[in-house]
Design a protein around this motif. Structure first.
Motif, PDB file in Angstrom:
ATOM      1  N   HIS A 188      -9.286 -56.250 -52.567  1.00 55.92           N
ATOM      2  CA  HIS A 188      -9.861 -55.431 -51.499  1.00 55.92           C
ATOM      3  C   HIS A 188     -11.353 -55.232 -51.803  1.00 55.92           C
ATOM      4  O   HIS A 188     -11.765 -54.203 -52.330  1.00 55.92           O
ATOM      5  CB  HIS A 188      -9.122 -54.104 -51.390  1.00 55.92           C
ATOM      6  CG  HIS A 188      -7.701 -54.269 -50.978  1.00 55.92           C
ATOM      7  ND1 HIS A 188      -7.347 -54.601 -49.689  1.00 55.92           N
ATOM      8  CD2 HIS A 188      -6.548 -54.175 -51.670  1.00 55.92           C
ATOM      9  CE1 HIS A 188      -6.033 -54.688 -49.605  1.00 55.92           C
ATOM     10  NE2 HIS A 188      -5.528 -54.445 -50.799  1.00 55.92           N
ATOM     11  N   GLN A 189     -12.113 -56.254 -51.457  1.00 53.98           N
ATOM     12  CA  GLN A 189     -13.518 -56.317 -51.836  1.00 53.98           C
ATOM     13  C   GLN A 189     -14.317 -55.139 -51.294  1.00 53.98           C
ATOM     14  O   GLN A 189     -15.234 -54.656 -51.950  1.00 53.98           O
ATOM     15  CB  GLN A 189     -14.119 -57.629 -51.345  1.00 53.98           C
ATOM     16  CG  GLN A 189     -15.536 -57.869 -51.826  1.00 53.98           C
ATOM     17  CD  GLN A 189     -16.030 -59.247 -51.434  1.00 53.98           C
ATOM     18  OE1 GLN A 189     -15.313 -60.026 -50.836  1.00 53.98           O
ATOM     19  NE2 GLN A 189     -17.261 -59.554 -51.760  1.00 53.98           N
ATOM     20  N   HIS A 190     -13.980 -54.659 -50.131  1.00 50.90           N
ATOM     21  CA  HIS A 190     -14.738 -53.565 -49.538  1.00 50.90           C
ATOM     22  C   HIS A 190     -14.565 -52.259 -50.311  1.00 50.90           C
ATOM     23  O   HIS A 190     -15.321 -51.321 -50.120  1.00 50.90           O
ATOM     24  CB  HIS A 190     -14.325 -53.377 -48.075  1.00 50.90           C
ATOM     25  CG  HIS A 190     -12.901 -52.983 -47.895  1.00 50.90           C
ATOM     26  ND1 HIS A 190     -11.869 -53.895 -48.041  1.00 50.90           N
ATOM     27  CD2 HIS A 190     -12.320 -51.797 -47.611  1.00 50.90           C
ATOM     28  CE1 HIS A 190     -10.713 -53.268 -47.840  1.00 50.90           C
ATOM     29  NE2 HIS A 190     -10.960 -52.007 -47.581  1.00 50.90           N
ATOM     30  N   LEU A 191     -13.580 -52.206 -51.210  1.00 47.44           N
ATOM     31  CA  LEU A 191     -13.351 -51.002 -51.999  1.00 47.44           C
ATOM     32  C   LEU A 191     -13.971 -51.086 -53.395  1.00 47.44           C
ATOM     33  O   LEU A 191     -13.871 -50.140 -54.166  1.00 47.44           O
ATOM     34  CB  LEU A 191     -11.840 -50.760 -52.152  1.00 47.44           C
ATOM     35  CG  LEU A 191     -11.063 -50.574 -50.841  1.00 47.44           C
ATOM     36  CD1 LEU A 191      -9.583 -50.464 -51.123  1.00 47.44           C
ATOM     37  CD2 LEU A 191     -11.563 -49.347 -50.099  1.00 47.44           C
ATOM     38  N   LEU A 192     -14.589 -52.220 -53.715  1.00 50.25           N
ATOM     39  CA  LEU A 192     -15.122 -52.442 -55.054  1.00 50.25           C
ATOM     40  C   LEU A 192     -16.630 -52.605 -55.044  1.00 50.25           C
ATOM     41  O   LEU A 192     -17.193 -53.138 -54.091  1.00 50.25           O
ATOM     42  CB  LEU A 192     -14.501 -53.714 -55.653  1.00 50.25           C
ATOM     43  CG  LEU A 192     -12.992 -53.765 -55.776  1.00 50.25           C
ATOM     44  CD1 LEU A 192     -12.543 -55.164 -56.165  1.00 50.25           C
ATOM     45  CD2 LEU A 192     -12.511 -52.754 -56.791  1.00 50.25           C
ATOM     46  N   THR A 193     -17.267 -52.159 -56.128  1.00 48.41           N
ATOM     47  CA  THR A 193     -18.686 -52.468 -56.300  1.00 48.41           C
ATOM     48  C   THR A 193     -18.780 -53.939 -56.695  1.00 48.41           C
ATOM     49  O   THR A 193     -17.786 -54.558 -57.082  1.00 48.41           O
ATOM     50  CB  THR A 193     -19.318 -51.603 -57.402  1.00 48.41           C
ATOM     51  OG1 THR A 193     -18.683 -51.906 -58.646  1.00 48.41           O
ATOM     52  CG2 THR A 193     -19.178 -50.121 -57.086  1.00 48.41           C
ATOM     53  N   ALA A 194     -19.970 -54.503 -56.634  1.00 47.96           N
ATOM     54  CA  ALA A 194     -20.149 -55.920 -56.960  1.00 47.96           C
ATOM     55  C   ALA A 194     -19.732 -56.206 -58.401  1.00 47.96           C
ATOM     56  O   ALA A 194     -19.048 -57.196 -58.673  1.00 47.96           O
ATOM     57  CB  ALA A 194     -21.600 -56.333 -56.731  1.00 47.96           C
ATOM     58  N   SER A 195     -20.119 -55.350 -59.336  1.00 49.67           N
ATOM     59  CA  SER A 195     -19.761 -55.592 -60.738  1.00 49.67           C
ATOM     60  C   SER A 195     -18.261 -55.443 -60.960  1.00 49.67           C
ATOM     61  O   SER A 195     -17.658 -56.207 -61.728  1.00 49.67           O
ATOM     62  CB  SER A 195     -20.540 -54.664 -61.667  1.00 49.67           C
ATOM     63  OG  SER A 195     -20.273 -53.311 -61.346  1.00 49.67           O
ATOM     64  N   ASP A 196     -17.622 -54.481 -60.277  1.00 53.22           N
ATOM     65  CA  ASP A 196     -16.174 -54.327 -60.383  1.00 53.22           C
ATOM     66  C   ASP A 196     -15.453 -55.531 -59.776  1.00 53.22           C
ATOM     67  O   ASP A 196     -14.441 -55.991 -60.299  1.00 53.22           O
ATOM     68  CB  ASP A 196     -15.703 -53.047 -59.691  1.00 53.22           C
ATOM     69  CG  ASP A 196     -16.101 -51.790 -60.454  1.00 53.22           C
ATOM     70  OD1 ASP A 196     -16.436 -51.898 -61.649  1.00 53.22           O
ATOM     71  OD2 ASP A 196     -16.075 -50.704 -59.831  1.00 53.22           O
ATOM     72  N   TYR A 197     -15.981 -56.055 -58.666  1.00 50.86           N
ATOM     73  CA  TYR A 197     -15.390 -57.230 -58.030  1.00 50.86           C
ATOM     74  C   TYR A 197     -15.454 -58.437 -58.963  1.00 50.86           C
ATOM     75  O   TYR A 197     -14.464 -59.147 -59.138  1.00 50.86           O
ATOM     76  CB  TYR A 197     -16.119 -57.543 -56.714  1.00 50.86           C
ATOM     77  CG  TYR A 197     -15.639 -58.802 -56.051  1.00 50.86           C
ATOM     78  CD1 TYR A 197     -14.462 -58.812 -55.317  1.00 50.86           C
ATOM     79  CD2 TYR A 197     -16.355 -59.984 -56.164  1.00 50.86           C
ATOM     80  CE1 TYR A 197     -14.014 -59.976 -54.699  1.00 50.86           C
ATOM     81  CE2 TYR A 197     -15.917 -61.148 -55.559  1.00 50.86           C
ATOM     82  CZ  TYR A 197     -14.745 -61.132 -54.827  1.00 50.86           C
ATOM     83  OH  TYR A 197     -14.306 -62.286 -54.238  1.00 50.86           O
ATOM     84  N   ARG A 198     -16.607 -58.661 -59.582  1.00 50.95           N
ATOM     85  CA  ARG A 198     -16.748 -59.784 -60.510  1.00 50.95           C
ATOM     86  C   ARG A 198     -15.805 -59.648 -61.697  1.00 50.95           C
ATOM     87  O   ARG A 198     -15.179 -60.626 -62.116  1.00 50.95           O
ATOM     88  CB  ARG A 198     -18.200 -59.911 -60.980  1.00 50.95           C
ATOM     89  CG  ARG A 198     -19.123 -60.454 -59.898  1.00 50.95           C
ATOM     90  CD  ARG A 198     -20.490 -60.793 -60.459  1.00 50.95           C
ATOM     91  NE  ARG A 198     -21.219 -59.609 -60.913  1.00 50.95           N
ATOM     92  CZ  ARG A 198     -22.010 -58.868 -60.147  1.00 50.95           C
ATOM     93  NH1 ARG A 198     -22.182 -59.186 -58.886  1.00 50.95           N
ATOM     94  NH2 ARG A 198     -22.627 -57.824 -60.644  1.00 50.95           N
ATOM     95  N   ALA A 199     -15.679 -58.434 -62.225  1.00 46.48           N
ATOM     96  CA  ALA A 199     -14.769 -58.203 -63.354  1.00 46.48           C
ATOM     97  C   ALA A 199     -13.324 -58.432 -62.936  1.00 46.48           C
ATOM     98  O   ALA A 199     -12.541 -59.049 -63.670  1.00 46.48           O
ATOM     99  CB  ALA A 199     -14.954 -56.789 -63.897  1.00 46.48           C
ATOM    100  N   GLU A 200     -12.962 -57.961 -61.751  1.00 46.59           N
ATOM    101  CA  GLU A 200     -11.600 -58.145 -61.239  1.00 46.59           C
ATOM    102  C   GLU A 200     -11.278 -59.618 -61.039  1.00 46.59           C
ATOM    103  O   GLU A 200     -10.202 -60.096 -61.408  1.00 46.59           O
ATOM    104  CB  GLU A 200     -11.429 -57.386 -59.920  1.00 46.59           C
ATOM    105  CG  GLU A 200     -10.065 -57.472 -59.317  1.00 46.59           C
ATOM    106  CD  GLU A 200      -8.998 -56.769 -60.129  1.00 46.59           C
ATOM    107  OE1 GLU A 200      -7.818 -57.170 -60.013  1.00 46.59           O
ATOM    108  OE2 GLU A 200      -9.311 -55.822 -60.868  1.00 46.59           O
ATOM    109  N   MET A 201     -12.218 -60.364 -60.470  1.00 45.57           N
ATOM    110  CA  MET A 201     -11.986 -61.789 -60.254  1.00 45.57           C
ATOM    111  C   MET A 201     -11.899 -62.546 -61.574  1.00 45.57           C
ATOM    112  O   MET A 201     -11.090 -63.471 -61.712  1.00 45.57           O
ATOM    113  CB  MET A 201     -13.075 -62.383 -59.358  1.00 45.57           C
ATOM    114  CG  MET A 201     -12.992 -61.887 -57.914  1.00 45.57           C
ATOM    115  SD  MET A 201     -11.380 -62.138 -57.153  1.00 45.57           S
ATOM    116  CE  MET A 201     -11.321 -63.901 -57.025  1.00 45.57           C
ATOM    117  N   ALA A 202     -12.701 -62.170 -62.557  1.00 44.72           N
ATOM    118  CA  ALA A 202     -12.615 -62.809 -63.873  1.00 44.72           C
ATOM    119  C   ALA A 202     -11.235 -62.579 -64.481  1.00 44.72           C
ATOM    120  O   ALA A 202     -10.623 -63.501 -65.029  1.00 44.72           O
ATOM    121  CB  ALA A 202     -13.708 -62.263 -64.791  1.00 44.72           C
ATOM    122  N   ASP A 203     -10.729 -61.345 -64.350  1.00 45.93           N
ATOM    123  CA  ASP A 203      -9.380 -61.039 -64.849  1.00 45.93           C
ATOM    124  C   ASP A 203      -8.323 -61.854 -64.117  1.00 45.93           C
ATOM    125  O   ASP A 203      -7.402 -62.391 -64.728  1.00 45.93           O
ATOM    126  CB  ASP A 203      -9.066 -59.547 -64.691  1.00 45.93           C
ATOM    127  CG  ASP A 203      -9.884 -58.672 -65.614  1.00 45.93           C
ATOM    128  OD1 ASP A 203     -10.449 -59.205 -66.594  1.00 45.93           O
ATOM    129  OD2 ASP A 203      -9.955 -57.452 -65.344  1.00 45.93           O
TER     130      ASP A 203
END
Length: 65
Positions: A35-50
């Motif tokens: 849910h990209q709209h709920l994440l900051t850019a850095s949180d999104y990148r970390a989530e995708m890396a995981d």
């Protein structure tokens, strides 16, 4: 000889085969759509890396690549 990237895709042979393919795709695609709209850019990148780490572990890609 293997087909290149522009080779046409073959249609499923039956409705059941099509349904199985769609069911698998829907489960896999949710892994890569947070849910990209709920994440900051850095949180999104970390989530995708995981998530990619999990994907590589599940598919065995980490062992071969």
């Amino acid at each position: 000889m293997t087909p290149g990237p522009s080779a046409p895709r073959r249609a499923p042979r039956s409705a059941d085969a099509a349904q199985r393919s769609l069911a698998a795709c829907s489960r896999i695609s949710t892994l890569f759509r947070p849910h990209q709209h709920l994440l900051t850019a850095s949180d999104y990148r970390a989530e995708m890396a995981d998530r990619f780490t999990v994907w590589k572990t599940v598919t065995g890609a980490a062992a071969t690549g």
